[in-house]
Design an enzyme around this catalytic site. Structure first.
Site, mmCIF file in Angstrom:
data_model
loop_
_atom_site.group_PDB
_atom_site.id
_atom_site.type_symbol
_atom_site.label_atom_id
_atom_site.label_comp_id
_atom_site.label_asym_id
_atom_site.label_seq_id
_atom_site.Cartn_x
_atom_site.Cartn_y
_atom_site.Cartn_z
ATOM 1 N N ARG A 15 44.010 -70.580 61.112
ATOM 2 C CA ARG A 15 43.693 -70.682 59.726
ATOM 3 C C ARG A 15 44.110 -72.166 59.296
ATOM 4 N NH1 ARG A 15 45.137 -65.270 56.449
ATOM 5 N NH2 ARG A 15 44.670 -66.693 54.806
ATOM 6 N N ASP B 250 45.670 -60.348 59.747
ATOM 7 C CA ASP B 250 46.176 -60.209 58.409
ATOM 8 C C ASP B 250 44.882 -59.580 57.572
ATOM 9 O OD1 ASP B 250 48.590 -61.573 58.618
ATOM 10 O OD2 ASP B 250 47.862 -63.509 58.055
ATOM 11 N N ARG C 117 48.465 -58.546 65.453
ATOM 12 C CA ARG C 117 48.082 -58.171 64.066
ATOM 13 C C ARG C 117 47.095 -59.100 63.679
ATOM 14 N NH1 ARG C 117 54.081 -58.172 61.218
ATOM 15 N NH2 ARG C 117 55.065 -57.168 62.854
ATOM 16 N N TYR D 242 39.121 -66.954 68.917
ATOM 17 C CA TYR D 242 38.862 -66.772 67.387
ATOM 18 C C TYR D 242 37.779 -67.587 67.086
ATOM 19 C CZ TYR D 242 43.462 -64.487 66.636
ATOM 20 O OH TYR D 242 44.391 -63.858 66.526
#
Lengths: 259, 259
Positions: free
Chosen positions: A197, A52, A50, A110
């Site tokens: 994050r 967000d 997933r 990422y």
């Protein structure tokens, strides 16, 4: 029956994340609707994981099974003609029947992008996190390097996430400065919920002098979410690449990162 | 009473253009609302010119008169704290009482950005016009150069626009290629309604082989809107800079354009 792998880029600004849900448009739903129109049959798309709401992807990967006669490499063209501009299929290819976008993945890369200037930017505001206060970039670079290795990252996971193990291996972790843009690039065998994050939020605390790079091993060891920094906003986060071959992860990371 | 000049950047994607109107949010309205909150008085903002719905600005200029005691250079900070991320004030300064953002302007620079690749891009899709068909870049570069000079540009104006004269001087006009991105950069003493977008549409026709660069003088001379290309979409257009000193235009254009 064929198994098709899609490499997907999306601007997450307009979506409630990747995963299909009631009462909100998601990237998965847009893609499944386009695929069903194209294939004339029910299609279930499996993503690598997933993302967000508001998180972007340069190289999300998903696969689906179909009996459609459309050649595998033409799906990208056909889908792009049906999809909105903020979702693009950059590649489509046939893969082995046992390929699974999530379970076959061996690693992910990422990027978290920060703009450090006074007034921010109107052009591209959706694709970064703006910080107007001064940041100690060298301290952030040092701190980014500390994340490399195999650790229990429980302190860097949103509390209450259901997982078997919170141990992850980070192959590469670095902060690259390009003028007033800072890119935190991190590659690992997997990531916990909100992990990148929270890492980015911790690096920002280091940049602001609230945490020193030398404290990070202690924060990791504490397994205490409260010791790490805040969860940085979704807009700065990009899923850059998903790897399906461990050798490829290492090969790729041997090269310098080119945005 | 002071006269304050603002240099404004905005992402036009979310607005019905610059100019205030009923029933749709515009950049001017957002700015006037923030200014009135800040100054505690009615504020009328004068822009250098309108931009259409979806058109962006890196350097729009506007001025307003105020009796506020806020120092001129602090307006940028104060406004940015009230404005959404897609509108940023990059500079605020006190100017002579007779400075008028529109009537004092001596020139403007625009950019029109085209992405020429197969699948487009999800990241940054709002900031360009995507063309998947092959383009003859050299022909487009040649054609861009033809716009330089003083001509009657009636053929490059949306039909029915009310203007006294359709003669404009283009100081510089060029197409710059950066990988699969093409930037048409044009500086002139003024522009007719939709002029840059019609120029861009004409360059695209040249790139597609529908018009040759050598036909452009004839198209200009015809004063016939139907002979020029289509009006290219708003998303590719940026108001880059507004000039208030003729020397500055020429000085600036002597340097290479750096995006």
């Amino acid at each position: 029956m064929k198994n098709i792998k899609l490499t997907i880029e999306y601007d997450g600004s307009g979506y409630a994340g990747w995963q299909r849900q009631e009462n909100a448009m998601t990237v998965q739903q847009k893609l499944e609707e386009a695929l069903e129109r194209l294939c004339g049959e029910h299609v279930k798309l499996v993503g690598s994981g997933r993302t967000d709401s508001g998180v972007h992807a340069k190289g999300q990967v998903a696969n689906f099974y179909t009996s459609s006669t459309i050649p595998a490499d033409r799906f990208s063209y056909a889908l792009n003609s049906l999809l909105p501009y903020d979702i693009r299929i950059n590649q489509s290819e046939e893969v082995a029947m046992d390929f699974h976008a999530r379970f076959s993945a061996t690693g992910k890369k990422y990027r978290y992008s920060i703009l450090n200037n006074i007034h921010g930017t109107a052009i591209g505001w959706q694709y970064l996190h703006h910080i107007s206060l001064p940041l100690d970039i060298q301290a952030m670079k040092d701190a980014a390097g500390v994340f490399k290795g195999t650790y229990d990252y429980a302190a860097f996971m949103a509390t209450g996430s259901p997982v078997h193990s919170t141990v992850r291996t980070i192959y590469k972790s670095e902060l690259i400065q390009n003028g007033n843009l800072l890119h935190f690039i991190v590659t690992g065998n997997g990531f916990l919920y909100n992990m990148v994050r929270i890492m980015a939020g911790t690096l920002i605390d280091v940049g602001r002098g609230k945490i020193s790079a030398s404290e990070i091993p202690d924060i990791i060891a504490s397994r205490d979410r409260k010791r790490a920094g805040a969860t940085a906003p979704a807009s700065g986060l990009f899923l850059e690449e998903v790897y399906y071959d461990k050798k490829l992860v290492i090969q790729n990371e041997a090269n310098d990162y080119d945005l």
